[in-house]
Design a protein around this motif. Structure first.
Motif: not given
Length: 279
Positions: A173-179, A184-189, A276-279
Motif C-alpha cells: 500500500v501507499l500511505y497518503v495524507k488525505g484531503k 498520512k493516516d490513509e492508504y491506497v492499495v 477506494m477513492a476515500r470519499h
C-alpha cells in the motif's frame, strides 16, 4: 394502473437471457458491451441484496437514489441509461406490456462539475503511448498508472515518499495524507502493475534514501527535488494531446474520475469504490 413489472427469481433468469439479445442489437464496440454488462450485473446485485420481489419503476427509482449517494452524476446516468434502454427493449419485444420507467429523469450534473473521465480504450492508448525507455517516461508511466488505478490526487502524488510504501497484511500500500488530514493516516492499495512501474522507475534512479520523494523533478529550477502539481497537470495534458485528446474537460483530475468509473465497471460495489477513492 398497470406498470412495468418483472417478478424476481425466474424472471431474473429471463432478464439475463434477454440481455444477450439486447446487446446484439447495439452496434457498439466490445468495450462498450463490457460496460453495459457490468452495469446490468450491478443492477441485478442491487436487486438481490435488497431482496426485491418485483422489478418495476419503484425499483429503478430506488436504484437511482442508491447510486446518487454513492457515485458521481455521470456514473448514475450511465447506469440509468442502460437499464432504461433495456426496459424499452423488453417493451418493444412484448416482454412487458407497459414501460413506465422511460419517464425517469437523469441526474443533473452540478454546475461546478467540469471534468470527464477516460474510457478503458483511452486509458490503454494513453499508457501505451509512454516511452518507458527513458527515466522521465518511466516516472510518468508510474504516475499515470498510479492515478488511474488508485484515484490519487495530484497533491497526494507530490507528497508521496518511498518510505510511504509499506506492506499491510499480504498487499503493498501507499500511505497518503488525505484531503483535510494533517498526517498520512490513509492508504491506497497498489496493484501489481502500479507496484512494478514504481520499482522500474526506482531502479532507473539508482540509490535513493527512503525519505526521498517518490517522484523526482528533473527540472533544474526545482529546488525541492519533488515533482509539482503543475508539472503533473502539464504532463497529463501533454500526453493526452499526443493521443488526440485535447479537451478542457479532460485534465489530470479526470484520472481520479476514471479510477472511480473503472472500479465500478470492474464489478466493485459503490461502497467499495467509495472506499477506494476515500470519499
Amino acid at each position: 394502473m398497470e406498470t412495468a413489472c418483472i417478478q424476481n427469481n425466474p424472471q431474473i433468469e429471463m432478464l439475463e437471457a434477454v440481455f444477450s439479445s439486447f446487446l446484439l442489437q447495439h452496434d457498439v464496440k466490445e468495450n462498450s458491451k463490457r460496460t453495459y454488462t457490468y452495469c446490468f450485473q450491478s443492477f441485478l446485485q442491487f436487486v438481490a441484496r435488497n431482496n426485491i420481489i418485483e422489478i418495476d419503476r419503484i425499483t429503478l427509482l430506488k436504484f437511482k437514489e442508491y447510486l446518487f449517494h454513492n457515485v458521481g452524476p455521470a456514473t448514475v446516468n450511465l447506469y440509468l441509461g442502460l437499464i432504461k434502454q433495456l426496459f424499452k427493449y423488453l417493451h418493444d419485444n412484448g416482454k412487458i406490456r407497459i414501460n413506465d420507467v422511460a419517464s425517469i429523469k437523469r441526474v443533473k450534473q452540478p454546475k461546478g462539475f467540469k471534468k470527464d473521465s477516460l474510457t478503458l480504450g483511452d486509458v490503454k492508448t494513453l499508457l501505451a503511448s509512454v516511452d518507458k525507455e527513458t527515466i522521465t517516461g518511466k516516472r510518468d508511466y508510474a504516475i499515470l498508472l498510479l492515478m488511474i488505478t488508485t484515484g490519487l490526487r495530484t497533491n497526494e502524488i507530490v507528497e508521496a515518499k518511498f518510505e510511504d510504501i509499506r506492506q499491510v497484511n499480504v498487499q503493498y500500500v501507499l500511505y497518503v495524507k488525505g484531503k483535510g488530514s494533517d498526517s498520512k493516516d490513509e492508504y491506497v492499495v497498489l496493484n501489481d502493475g502500479a507496484l512494478q512501474a514504481i520499482r522500474d522507475y526506482k531502479k532507473e534512479l539508482g540509490k535513493v534514501v527512503d525519505s526521498a520523494p517518490l517522484f523526482k523533478s528533473f527540472s533544474n529550477r526545482n529546488t525541492s527535488g519533488k515533482v509539482t502539481t503543475k508539472t503533473i497537470s502539464k504532463m497529463v495534458k501533454d500526453r493526452l494531446k499526443s493521443i488526440g485528446i485535447d479537451d478542457e474537460r479532460i485534465t489530470a483530475h479526470s484520472l481520479r474520475h476514471t479510477a472511480v468509473t473503472l472500479s465500478l465497471l470492474a464489478g466493485a460495489t459503490p461502497q467499495e469504490t467509495q472506499a477506494m477513492a476515500r470519499h
